[in-house]
Design an enzyme around this catalytic site. Sequence first.
Site, PDB file in Angstrom:
ATOM      1  CE  LYS A 128      -1.044   1.355   3.773  1.00 34.47           C
ATOM      2  NZ  LYS A 128      -1.644   1.604   5.361  1.00 34.47           N
ATOM      3  CB  THR A 129       3.633   2.563   2.191  1.00 38.13           C
ATOM      4  OG1 THR A 129       2.737   2.149   3.217  1.00 38.13           O
ATOM      5  CG2 THR A 129       4.435   3.948   2.494  1.00 38.13           C
TER       6      THR A 129
ATOM      7  CD  GLN B  76      -4.895  -4.278   7.630  1.00 36.71           C
ATOM      8  OE1 GLN B  76      -4.195  -3.988   8.434  1.00 36.71           O
ATOM      9  NE2 GLN B  76      -4.730  -4.212   6.203  1.00 36.71           N
TER      10      GLN B  76
ATOM     11  NE  ARG C 238      -0.829  -6.984  11.180  1.00 30.63           N
ATOM     12  CZ  ARG C 238      -0.860  -6.333  10.025  1.00 30.63           C
ATOM     13  NH1 ARG C 238       0.153  -5.242   9.880  1.00 30.63           N
ATOM     14  NH2 ARG C 238      -1.679  -6.523   9.062  1.00 30.63           N
TER      15      ARG C 238
ATOM     16  CG  ASP D  77      -1.826   5.710   4.721  1.00 29.87           C
ATOM     17  OD1 ASP D  77      -2.317   4.544   4.093  1.00 29.87           O
ATOM     18  OD2 ASP D  77      -1.007   5.687   5.570  1.00 29.87           O
ATOM     19  CD  GLU D  78      -3.915   2.552   7.697  1.00 31.66           C
ATOM     20  OE1 GLU D  78      -4.797   1.994   7.656  1.00 31.66           O
ATOM     21  OE2 GLU D  78      -2.642   2.215   8.346  1.00 31.66           O
TER      22      GLU D  78
END
Length: 700
Positions: free
Chosen positions: A33-34, A248, A591, A217-218
């Site tokens: 994503k980043t 998420q 994770r 973002d997010e």
Amino acid sequence: MSNLLSGLNPEQLAAVTLPAVPALILAGAGSGKTRVLTTRIAWLMSTGQVSAHGILAVTFTNKASKEMLLRVGAQIPVNARSLWIGTFHGLCNRLLRMHWRDAGLVEAFQIMDSAEQLALIKRLLKALNIDDEKYPPRDLANYINGNKEEGRRPAEVEAWDEYTGMLKQLYEEYERQCRREGVVDFAELLLRCFELLRDNAALREHYQARFRYILVDEFQDTNRLQYKWLKLLGGGGAAVFAVGDDDQSIYAFRGANVGNMRDFEREFKVDTLIRLEQNYRSQGNILDAANVLIAHNRGRLGKNLWTQEAAGEPIRVFEAASDFEEAQFIVEEVRQLNREGRALSDIALLYRSNAQSRVLEHALVQAAVDYRIYGGLRFYERQEIKHALAYLRLIANPDDDNALLRVINFPTRGIGNRTVETLAESARATGTSIWQAACGGGAGRSAASVGRFVLMIEGMRQEAAGLTLPEVVEIALTQSGLLELYRADKEGEERLENLGQLVSAAAVFIKEYEDDITQFLAHASLEAGDHEAAPGTDALQLMTVHAAKGLEFGAVFITGLEEGLFPHDNSASTAEGLEEERRLAYVAITRARQRLYITLAQSRMLHGQTRFSLASRFLNEIPENLLKWLNRGYAPSSAAKPLSSSRPDHGLRVGQNVEHAKFGKGVVVNYDGDGKNVNVQVNFGAQGVKWLILSALLPR
DNA sequence: TCAAAACTGATTTTT
DNA sequence: TCAGTTTTGA
């Protein structure tokens, strides 16, 4: 440029090179994503479609925005000043500093953190003689923040009885007090900025014309007000590029609204929805478990992670008799992993609630395993730093009552409670700040001490005028007597060190930003510093599942997978609550790169009592073929003791596993009576805790 | 003014 | 159980 885009998968490439239209990117965990966000920024600039000036990138945390800037900078030369990358609060602060007059603020307005907001509310209730049991300060703060986050001023708030009428009135009083002091809280930064753009057409159009590309973002973590802010700013036809993952979304409790994703699709007329589903982090079994688990949630936007990696190891499950034993197992396993060559810092222990860390820490200390816990005090939250900053705040804006009250008698200078209350009362009566009251004299017996304090602050202000920020900090530390105080204190060494660091921080600040006290103070409020493990030392990572979001580890232990704990009792009663817990479990699972452990305990010490619980439904939702039980059929050990030493003849035992025709598997929590009439309290996990007659149960 | 004693409440948290 | 806060008392 081919360089820039090389290595992207087809979906990532499509997202990065989208034309200037609103788009929603569903970015799964570990899907890069980043990279997509930063590469898009670099691509937009390098293709000449827009200069840095025309881009706005918004994140939630300072950490995320720093990383974004860093990674963009690694791909293309950027001028950090013209490229606006920041948190919602940071960007709003920036706009409000530039347009403070239009926003109806004072130039040196100060930002209150949550603790200061609470202090102000407590003070307000006291001054108004309001019963703080009927109106708990915390509730009032939530009420005020909640309303602000919905974009409601007191005038728009509904009140239907005496109680809600009072809340509304207190909200009004709170605003009045903030205005008097020239302070704003976190929610106010957003609301005030929103209103500024909404009500000032010239400004709105200016920024709408400037920011042709807005990246978020997010996105699943945005609240209503942040969404409205984006809608306003992007309303001029900007290409809003929203990246998020509804699976998420774990911050509903603090106002995050996943519904914003669907609203965005509809209201921005998005017809480009891109799914990033290829996962570059976890091995197959781990992803499968995550996919199956999250599929139990309803109303998802829909997404299935896949990987080119092998299936890898099964998920290891360990069911311990007690929380103590759970910790023992984990410590042993961690040591083994470490012996096999895995760095401690590549292993994480995750838990649902902070209280669980106690037992784990104890076991780690015993075994001498180095560990770090996320979530301690941050730099700018330290007492001595707060005191020092309070002096700086008084230099910048003496009307800040919080700051004044914090240090008027610290170090002690003979201004007692009585005097302070007199000052506060007279400030209240005249509708001014306490500083004004102090300047006006009338402090009774202690007038002389108060006068000296006023002169000291005035002196600092005058001297500050010609000095650089780090010099001003030093003046404040010296003249206030803080340094002297901590020098005299035999345990003040660390505090002195921190104060020294504050001076250094100020020096760094003027290099990177500006030589301005107010800006430095805003920086301190908005970025309290991070509280993560100090880099360099190899230590096991302990944190809540929430804190783990966005991180990854080679090996992960998810602990306490029990009904009542994960999902937590407080959330399991509503469908939404339960689904958020499931998303939390999904975040936890994703994770892990190679190895995942899930542990649970049949009994656990909670609030000073031993609690017995069943395995979490989330564990049952993961297919057996992905699991490897390390101790299936384990018999409860001595941890499960009878309630009384005189064991009744029915042979029941607290902690015993039983089964009921209707409720299924359960565990005995308590019983009552003797002989023929025995009532048994059984915890059936998802079915709840019930009192039953003994004959209804079968032992297992 | 401070320290001891009594009381309270306990999910997650960034800005 | 335990940590944080408030009250009490010397």
